[in-house]
Each structure stands twice: as structure tokens, then as C-alpha cells.
Motif scaffolding. Structure first.
Motif, PDB file in Angstrom:
ATOM      1  N   THR A 540      53.378  24.907 -31.949  1.00 32.29           N
ATOM      2  CA  THR A 540      52.378  25.800 -31.366  1.00 32.29           C
ATOM      3  C   THR A 540      52.200  25.439 -29.900  1.00 32.29           C
ATOM      4  O   THR A 540      52.671  24.391 -29.438  1.00 32.29           O
ATOM      5  CB  THR A 540      51.034  25.678 -32.106  1.00 32.29           C
ATOM      6  OG1 THR A 540      50.584  24.316 -32.014  1.00 32.29           O
ATOM      7  CG2 THR A 540      51.162  26.088 -33.552  1.00 32.29           C
ATOM      8  N   CYS A 541      51.484  26.303 -29.200  1.00 35.68           N
ATOM      9  CA  CYS A 541      51.213  26.033 -27.791  1.00 35.68           C
ATOM     10  C   CYS A 541      49.894  26.694 -27.414  1.00 35.68           C
ATOM     11  O   CYS A 541      49.440  27.648 -28.069  1.00 35.68           O
ATOM     12  CB  CYS A 541      52.341  26.549 -26.882  1.00 35.68           C
ATOM     13  SG  CYS A 541      52.495  28.341 -26.870  1.00 35.68           S
ATOM     14  N   LYS A 542      49.306  26.178 -26.356  1.00 32.63           N
ATOM     15  CA  LYS A 542      48.055  26.699 -25.827  1.00 32.63           C
ATOM     16  C   LYS A 542      48.288  27.117 -24.384  1.00 32.63           C
ATOM     17  O   LYS A 542      48.834  26.360 -23.586  1.00 32.63           O
ATOM     18  CB  LYS A 542      46.960  25.629 -25.893  1.00 32.63           C
ATOM     19  CG  LYS A 542      45.614  26.093 -25.330  1.00 32.63           C
ATOM     20  CD  LYS A 542      44.590  24.981 -25.403  1.00 32.63           C
ATOM     21  CE  LYS A 542      43.251  25.433 -24.829  1.00 32.63           C
ATOM     22  NZ  LYS A 542      42.240  24.343 -24.866  1.00 32.63           N
ATOM     23  N   ALA A 543      47.876  28.353 -24.059  1.00 37.00           N
ATOM     24  CA  ALA A 543      48.057  28.864 -22.701  1.00 37.00           C
ATOM     25  C   ALA A 543      47.068  28.180 -21.756  1.00 37.00           C
ATOM     26  O   ALA A 543      45.861  28.254 -21.957  1.00 37.00           O
ATOM     27  CB  ALA A 543      47.869  30.375 -22.667  1.00 37.00           C
ATOM     28  N   LEU A 544      47.614  27.502 -20.746  1.00 37.34           N
ATOM     29  CA  LEU A 544      46.765  26.842 -19.754  1.00 37.34           C
ATOM     30  C   LEU A 544      46.306  27.814 -18.673  1.00 37.34           C
ATOM     31  O   LEU A 544      45.254  27.624 -18.073  1.00 37.34           O
ATOM     32  CB  LEU A 544      47.528  25.676 -19.107  1.00 37.34           C
ATOM     33  CG  LEU A 544      48.015  24.587 -20.059  1.00 37.34           C
ATOM     34  CD1 LEU A 544      48.823  23.546 -19.292  1.00 37.34           C
ATOM     35  CD2 LEU A 544      46.841  23.923 -20.761  1.00 37.34           C
ATOM     36  N   TYR A 545      47.099  28.845 -18.407  1.00 35.85           N
ATOM     37  CA  TYR A 545      46.763  29.819 -17.386  1.00 35.85           C
ATOM     38  C   TYR A 545      47.131  31.219 -17.891  1.00 35.85           C
ATOM     39  O   TYR A 545      47.911  31.365 -18.838  1.00 35.85           O
ATOM     40  CB  TYR A 545      47.517  29.551 -16.069  1.00 35.85           C
ATOM     41  CG  TYR A 545      47.498  28.131 -15.616  1.00 35.85           C
ATOM     42  CD1 TYR A 545      48.587  27.284 -15.896  1.00 35.85           C
ATOM     43  CD2 TYR A 545      46.410  27.613 -14.941  1.00 35.85           C
ATOM     44  CE1 TYR A 545      48.572  25.974 -15.503  1.00 35.85           C
ATOM     45  CE2 TYR A 545      46.388  26.285 -14.546  1.00 35.85           C
ATOM     46  CZ  TYR A 545      47.480  25.470 -14.830  1.00 35.85           C
ATOM     47  OH  TYR A 545      47.472  24.173 -14.433  1.00 35.85           O
TER      48      TYR A 545
END
Length: 607
Positions: A540-545
Motif C-alpha cells: 500500500t501507499c499513502k499520498a504525501l502530496y
């Protein structure tokens, strides 16, 4: 002409003039200093200008400098850099040969001038003091003479008076004699001082002062000669760099003469040649048969459409991504030009009015069918590993370049292996120099690297041989990539190649204005892509911008949004993610924080 004889009485004016001469010298020094500062500033600006237009390493600009005109411009920049160096030389030489030397000379000149005028003032003070002494002696002699006259007159008066006693007369006579003697003594002293003063005065005005003034004159003349020499040096410093500056200018002229327009034209051909053949003639289509339309070999319609049924009701094409358009764009509808009779068992499509041949020809020449032109949307236009998204000629060049790079890396590894082998032999012969076993691990690692590089080189050589036509067998990937061409005739393929546009990285893009106008038929080729299983998630990943995915193959994300990772960064700065079953694409790796699942297939440790 001598200042000592002609200007014997101009001591003050000479003092002012010599001070003015030193001021002129210091003014010239200041002028040269400012000139050197201008030269340094000019050289710095020239160097900055040359650096500003130098090609950046590992950039597209560096590739442009293969053209002779760009090479000439690069040579001009290098010559300008050398040209700037000559201005720095001018500044350095003027500083060392003029400014520093003149500053030292001015200090010496000031000391010498001070000494000469000190001697002159001392001589002048001496003669003035002697003059005062002479004046005092003269006044004393004059006073004594007057006193003697008065005493003599008083004696004569007393001697003539019969009423005065003899003793008073004697006393007056003695007083007159004393006064007369004092006058004589004053006269002798005055005469002696006068003679000495005249002698010293002659020495002062004819010997001492002329000598001092002569030295001052020589000092001033040396100053004048020195400033003239510095002016010559000033010109000579410029003249010394003229030949080198001339060579710089000759280098620029030579670079300009080396421009070869024909060679540049050949380089353009080499850079952009696709290898496709121009489209052939369009065959005549007979529309006299009312129910069946003959499809020519050069038509855009696929011959496979005849006799094919509509897409299967249970296929996943509706829920999957269309492979040759933007990820979030629905697949285009079936072609309206297909005849209803071509689908025997499917539902009847609305009957379309026949178009004139001129309209069909215009549509054929202006449309850009994606099914022919797009081979891959991976990595936002990065292309597959075998460069199958490129035209034949460009693909061959890329493959050849890759093979050459791998061969260089193999040679580098071999050189390291040979060096370590020699080191091991030295350690075996001289154990005190090191442990031979410590080299074995590195040798094994080099062997593994070389084997990997050889396999990689063989893979690319196979693709290169296929492109050059040396191998009849095609790999599955290339067959898959070129499968779209098997359904079309040669003329349609060549026309599509002409309509392609080249993106900066070498892949092909389409004009957005024509995407909606293109009608792509649903064929077996679509089912081949639609039946593929979706890539599994590896984390998974989390959008930083927030990222606005405006290019093909990318996807828009909002800051803080959680998404699935289906393909990690391969070193090009892009990560492939999925939002749901229908939305996936690439985002910059720096825009997301990735959490890879170590148990997932193909997952690697994220650093």
C-alpha cells in the motif's frame, strides 16, 4: 637647465610641485587598479556566460551537441572561456608589474622627497639664524659708535668749561676712551661676523641649495620616467595577450567553418528515421453491391471483423481498462462502419448511411488509430525493455546502444577480476602482504555480476538480431507487441507510422484532440487484453502530496489518500498504483510513501 641655479629662490613652489607629481602618480595607480577590477569582472562575466550555455550533463541538451552547428557553438563557448582567461592574465600582469611596483616606488619617492626638503629647510634655517646674528652685531656696533660720539662730545664740553674741576675733566676723558674702545671692539666683531655670513651665504646659494634642488630635480625626473615606463608596460601587457586572443578568435572562426549542413541533415535522418515504408495506393472499393461491401487490403477496417460475433456477454472488457487509451477513459464503441450482416447471431446495430469515398479517404488520412500506434503505456511513455514501442530503425539503435553499454560493463568487470586475480597471486607468493582467501569472495561476486551481464547482453543481442532480420524466431513479447499489426494490411500500418508523434523520451503519443474522433473496432485483440488477470497488489501507499495525472498512463491522487501498490519503482522515478478495479496508473515515487508487503510475490525491500 638646473633647478639649483634657475629656481634658487623657489623652495616653496618646488615643494608644492613635487607633491603634485606624487599625487599624479597615485592617481595613475588608482586608474590601473580600476582597470584590473574591470578586467576581472569582465572575465568573470564571460566565464559565467560560457558556463550558463554549456550543455548540462545527462540531459537532452547534451545529445543535441552531436550536430556540427552545436559542436561549433560549444567550441565557441570554450574559446570564450579561454578568452576570459586572457583578461584575467591582463589583470594579474597589470597588478604585479604596474600597481605593485608603482606603489613601492611612491613610498620610496615620498621618503626621498621628505629627506631632500628637510635638508633644504635646515640650510635655510641656518642662513636665517646667521643673518639674525649679523643684524644683532650690526646694531650693537652702531649703538657703541653712538655712545662713543656722545662720550667724546661730553669730554670736549667738560674740557672747555673753566668752571669744571680737573678731576671731572679727567673722568670725562677716561669715559670717552672706554666708549671709543667698545666701539672698536663692536666694529671688529661686526666685521668678522659679516665676513663669515657672506661666506656662508655664498655657500648656501651657490652650493648647498643647488645640490639639494638638483637632487629634487633628479627625483622628479625619475618619477616622470617611471610613469612613462608604466604606461608602456600598460600597453605591452595588452599586446602580449593579443596573439592568444587572436588564436581564440581563430578557433571560433575554425569552429564556424567546420559546420557541415549535410552532415547535420544526415544526423537528423539517423535520429528520427522510423524504418517504415510509405503507405501504398488505396484500392477502389465497389459500392454497387447493396448488401455486402468489399473491404480492400489497405482499408482501415480489419479483415477479422468479417464473420466475427459481438463481444462475449461474460467478458470482462467492460470492467477492465482499455489498453491503448488513458486509464480512466472508457473503451470506444464498436465501429459504426461494420455491416449488421457481419454479425450473424448478435443484435442488429442501427443501419448507417453509406459515406462517400472522399469522406472515408479524409477520415483515413487524418485519423490516428490507437490500436496501431500505441504499443505500450508503461511508465508514462517509458516503453518496454526491448524498446518495441519504437520504430524499427530507432529500436535497432537503442538495442545496439544497450548492447554496447553492457559490453563495456562486462569489460570493466573483467578488468577488476584480472586485477584481483593478480593480487591473489601476490598474496599466495607473499602471505605477509595479505590473505589470499579474502579475495575469493570478491572474485565470486564479480563472476556472478559478469554472468548476469552476459545473460543480459545475450537477451538484447537476440532482440537486436531479430530487428536486423538475422533471426526468424520472434520472442513472445515482441509477438505480443506486434500482434496488432497482423490484423492490418501494409498500407494502413505505414499510414499510421506517418501519423505518429514522437515524445521526448522516444515513445509515441497521440494528439488529444483526435482521441475522441477515432473509432476503434472491438475485435479478438481487445479480448486478448481484457482476459488478462489484473496485477496483484504488493503493498500500500499513502499520498504525501496532491498529483494531477494529466499525461497518459498516470493517475491523479489527493494528499493523504491510501492506495494499493501493484508495481514498484524500477529506477525511473514512477510507481504504479491502483485505486479500485477500474482505476490504476503511475505516480511519481517522491509523491507517495510506500509500504511494501514482504510476503507478496515479486516484492522487494523498500528503502
Amino acid at each position: 637647465m638646473s633647478w639649483g641655479t634657475e629656481l634658487w629662490d623657489q623652495f616653496d613652489n618646488l615643494e608644492k610641485h613635487t607633491q603634485w607629481g606624487i599625487d599624479v602618480l597615485e592617481k595613475y595607480i588608482k586608474f590601473v587598479k580600476e582597470r584590473t577590477e574591470i578586467e576581472i569582472s569582465y572575465a568573470k562575466q564571460l566565464r559565467n556566460l560560457s558556463k550558463k550555455y554549456q550543455p548540462k550533463k545527462n540531459s537532452k541538451e547534451e545529445e543535441e551537441y552531436k550536430y556540427t552547428s552545436c559542436k561549433a557553438f560549444l567550441a565557441t563557448l570554450n574559446e570564450m572561456n579561454d578568452y576570459a582567461g586572457q583578461h584575467e592574465v591582463i589583470s594579474e600582469n597589470m597588478t604585479s608589474q604596474i600597481t605593485a611596483e608603482l606603489a613601492r616606488f611612491v613610498q620610496e619617492l615620498k621618503q626621498e622627497r621628505k629627506s631632500h626638503f628637510h635638508d633644504g629647510r635646515k640650510a635655510q634655517q641656518y642662513i636665517e639664524t646667521f643673518w639674525k646674528q649679523l643684524e644683532a652685531s650690526k646694531r650693537r656696533f652702531e649703538r657703541d659708535c653712538k655712545e662713543a660720539d656722545r662720550a667724546q662730545q661730553y669730554f670736549e664740553k667738560m674740557d672747555a668749561d673753566i668752571n669744571v674741576t680737573k678731576a671731572d675733566v679727567e673722568k670725562a676723558r677716561q669715559q670717552a676712551q672706554i666708549r671709543h674702545q667698545m666701539a672698536e671692539d663692536s666694529k671688529a666683531e661686526y666685521s668678522s661676523i659679516l665676513q663669515k655670513f657672506n661666506h656662508d651665504q655664498r655657500e648656501h646659494y651657490h652650493t648647498h641649495i643647488p645640490n639639494i634642488f638638483q637632487k629634487i630635480q633628479e627625483m622628479e625626473e625619475r618619477r616622470i620616467v617611471r610613469i612613462g615606463e608604466c604606461m608602456k608596460t600598460y600597453a605591452e601587457v595588452d599586446r602580449q595577450v593579443i596573439p592568444i586572443i587572436g588564436k581564440c578568435l581563430d578557433g571560433i572562426t575554425k569552429a564556424a567553418e567546420s559546420i557541415d549542413q549535410k552532415n547535420d541533415s544526415l544526423l537528423v535522418i539517423e535520429a528520427f528515421k522510423s524504418g517504415f515504408e510509405p503507405p501504398g495506393d488505396i484500392d477502389f472499393e465497389d459500392f454497387t453491391q447493396p448488401m455486402k461491401r468489399t473491404v480492400s487490403e489497405s482499408s482501415l477496417s480489419n479483415s477479422r471483423w468479417d464473420g466475427k460475433s459481438e463481444p462475449k456477454p461474460g467478458s470482462k472488457s467492460k470492467g477492465k481498462l482499455w489498453p491503448f487509451i488513458k486509464k480512466n477513459k472508457p473503451p470506444p464503441p464498436p465501429p459504426a462502419s461494420a455491416s449488421p450482416s457481419a454479425v450473424p447471431n448478435g443484435p442488429q446495430s442501427p443501419k448507417q448511411q453509406k459515406e462517400p469515398l472522399s469522406h472515408r479517404f479524409n477520415e483515413f488520412m487524418t485519423s490516428k488509430p490507437k490500436i496501431h500506434c500505441f504499443r505500450s503505456l508503461k511508465r508514462g511513455g517509458g516503453g518496454p525493455e526491448d524498446f518495441s514501442n519504437l520504430p524499427p530503425e530507432q529500436r535497432r539503435k537503442k538495442l545496439q546502444q544497450k548492447v554496447d553499454e553492457l559490453n563495456k560493463e562486462i569489460q570493466k568487470e573483467m578488468d577488476q577480476r584480472d586485477a584481483l586475480t593478480k593480487m591473489k597471486d601476490v598474496y599466495i607468493k607473499n602471505p605477509q602482504m595479505g590473505d589470499a582467501a579474502s579475495v575469493d569472495h570478491k572474485l565470486a561476486e564479480l563472476g556472478q555480476n559478469m554472468e548476469k551481464l552476459r545473460l543480459e547482453a545475450q537477451k538484447f543481442e537476440g532482440w537486436l538480431a531479430e530487428v536486423e532480420g538475422r533471426l526468424p524466431v520472434r520472442t513472445e513479447q515482441s509477438r505480443r507487441q506486434s500482434g496488432m499489426y497482423d490484423t492490418q494490411n501494409t498500407s494502413g500500418l505505414n499510414n499510421c507510422a506517418q501519423d505518429r508523434e514522437s515524445s521526448p523520451d522516444g515513445s509515441y503519443t497521440e494528439e488529444p484532440s483526435q482521441e475522441s474522433e477515432m473509432k476503434v473496432p472491438v475485435t479478438e485483440f481487445d479480448d486478448e487484453f481484457d482476459d488478462e488477470e489484473p496485477l496483484p497488489t504488493i503493498g500500500t501507499c499513502k499520498a504525501l502530496y496532491t498529483f494531477e495525472g494529466q499525461n497518459e498512463g498516470t493517475i491523479s491522487v489527493m494528499e493523504g489518500e491510501m492506495l494499493y501498490v501493484i508495481e514498484e519503482d524500477k529506477g525511473d522515478g514512477w510507481t504504479r498504483i491502483r485505486r479500485n478495479e477500474d482505476e490504476e496508473g503511475y505516480v511519481p515515487t517522491s509523491y507517495v510513501e510506500v509500504y511494501l508487503d514482504k510476503n507478496a510475490k515479486g516484492a522487494m525491500t523498500y528503502i
